[in-house]
Design a protein around this motif. Sequence first.
Motif, PDB file in Angstrom:
ATOM      1  N   ALA A  44      25.487  53.239  24.517  1.00  0.00           N
ATOM      2  CA  ALA A  44      25.232  52.477  25.065  1.00  0.00           C
ATOM      3  C   ALA A  44      27.401  52.445  26.349  1.00  0.00           C
ATOM      4  CB  ALA A  44      26.504  51.241  24.108  1.00  0.00           C
ATOM      5  N   ARG A  45      28.079  52.666  25.606  1.00  0.00           N
ATOM      6  CA  ARG A  45      29.022  53.377  27.016  1.00  0.00           C
ATOM      7  C   ARG A  45      28.186  54.491  27.724  1.00  0.00           C
ATOM      8  NH1 ARG A  45      33.514  54.501  22.385  1.00  0.00           N
ATOM      9  NH2 ARG A  45      33.276  52.213  22.285  1.00  0.00           N
ATOM     10  N   VAL A  46      27.599  55.612  27.702  1.00  0.00           N
ATOM     11  CA  VAL A  46      27.133  56.426  28.445  1.00  0.00           C
ATOM     12  C   VAL A  46      25.395  55.059  29.191  1.00  0.00           C
ATOM     13  CG1 VAL A  46      24.971  58.564  28.833  1.00  0.00           C
ATOM     14  CG2 VAL A  46      27.358  59.074  27.191  1.00  0.00           C
ATOM     15  N   ALA A  47      25.060  54.858  28.452  1.00  0.00           N
ATOM     16  CA  ALA A  47      23.840  53.664  29.273  1.00  0.00           C
ATOM     17  C   ALA A  47      24.540  52.378  29.880  1.00  0.00           C
ATOM     18  CB  ALA A  47      23.103  53.342  28.225  1.00  0.00           C
ATOM     19  N   ILE A  52      21.335  52.051  32.873  1.00  0.00           N
ATOM     20  CA  ILE A  52      20.293  51.931  31.852  1.00  0.00           C
ATOM     21  C   ILE A  52      20.728  50.963  31.165  1.00  0.00           C
ATOM     22  CG2 ILE A  52      19.116  53.777  32.993  1.00  0.00           C
ATOM     23  CD1 ILE A  52      20.027  55.657  30.527  1.00  0.00           C
ATOM     24  N   ALA A  53      21.507  50.288  30.874  1.00  0.00           N
ATOM     25  CA  ALA A  53      21.637  49.691  29.254  1.00  0.00           C
ATOM     26  C   ALA A  53      20.758  49.231  28.824  1.00  0.00           C
ATOM     27  CB  ALA A  53      23.240  48.596  29.358  1.00  0.00           C
ATOM     28  N   GLU A  80      30.686  46.003  17.945  1.00  0.00           N
ATOM     29  CA  GLU A  80      30.876  46.614  19.016  1.00  0.00           C
ATOM     30  C   GLU A  80      28.509  46.449  19.830  1.00  0.00           C
ATOM     31  OE1 GLU A  80      32.112  49.987  21.838  1.00  0.00           O
ATOM     32  OE2 GLU A  80      32.443  50.575  20.049  1.00  0.00           O
ATOM     33  N   LEU A  81      28.459  47.010  19.560  1.00  0.00           N
ATOM     34  CA  LEU A  81      26.696  46.763  20.006  1.00  0.00           C
ATOM     35  C   LEU A  81      25.972  45.355  19.953  1.00  0.00           C
ATOM     36  CD1 LEU A  81      25.665  49.972  17.121  1.00  0.00           C
ATOM     37  CD2 LEU A  81      25.504  50.183  20.327  1.00  0.00           C
ATOM     38  N   ASP A  82      26.442  44.759  19.556  1.00  0.00           N
ATOM     39  CA  ASP A  82      26.150  43.700  19.315  1.00  0.00           C
ATOM     40  C   ASP A  82      26.998  42.949  20.485  1.00  0.00           C
ATOM     41  OD1 ASP A  82      24.708  42.913  16.905  1.00  0.00           O
ATOM     42  OD2 ASP A  82      26.105  42.097  15.767  1.00  0.00           O
ATOM     43  N   ASN A  85      25.093  43.510  23.838  1.00  0.00           N
ATOM     44  CA  ASN A  85      23.499  43.430  24.033  1.00  0.00           C
ATOM     45  C   ASN A  85      22.996  44.631  22.901  1.00  0.00           C
ATOM     46  OD1 ASN A  85      24.176  40.455  23.438  1.00  0.00           O
ATOM     47  ND2 ASN A  85      25.210  40.912  26.132  1.00  0.00           N
ATOM     48  N   VAL A  86      22.851  44.952  22.502  1.00  0.00           N
ATOM     49  CA  VAL A  86      22.199  46.554  22.596  1.00  0.00           C
ATOM     50  C   VAL A  86      20.900  46.415  21.756  1.00  0.00           C
ATOM     51  CG1 VAL A  86      21.942  49.100  21.779  1.00  0.00           C
ATOM     52  CG2 VAL A  86      24.779  48.070  22.958  1.00  0.00           C
TER      53      VAL A  86
END
Length: 185
Positions: A44-47, A52-53, A80-82, A85-86
């Motif tokens: 998620a951090r890289v995206a 490109i998230a 953290e993912l929530d 918005n992943v």
Amino acid sequence: MVALTLNDKGNTARALDIAADEAIRLGSPLLVATSSGETAVAAARVARDKGIAERLVIISSVYGSRGPDDNGMKEEFKKELDEANVRIVTAAHVLSGAERAMSTKFRGVYPVEIIAHTLRMFSQGVKVTVEIAAMALDAGAIRHGSPVVAVGGTGRGADTVVVLTPAYTQDIFSTKVHEILCKPY
């Protein structure tokens, strides 16, 4: 193809960077397998950093796979993912699922497990990438007939990146593996 060292903690960052760059080049979704959620948060951090998230899809195991009411993902990573918005797809493993219950109980070998073991001849991560791509397609998280960049691993973290066009589970042999960008050697 980039050969990565097996069981190297540094593989995750390198694999995710390779995968994100390829997803950008192809304009494709980026699929990432996760168990604990640690690789998902890194993805998620890289995206996010690469812009490109919105194309990132995380694939996790079903509940009950690690124990009752548990899918292995740690609460802090879920949170953290929530917050980021992943999109997370939680699904049964295509290349084991119910068949593993039969092979464990009846001590036989079943066709889907033969597919899984054949893909493991390339690497555990190659098997995972084919599996998660079918899981994401089955869940409607990606479009049919379009290539994706999928990230898998061996044990913990990521070490394999594959470009493939997945097929639905019911048609798994129509999956097309286009390129293995990196895997452990």
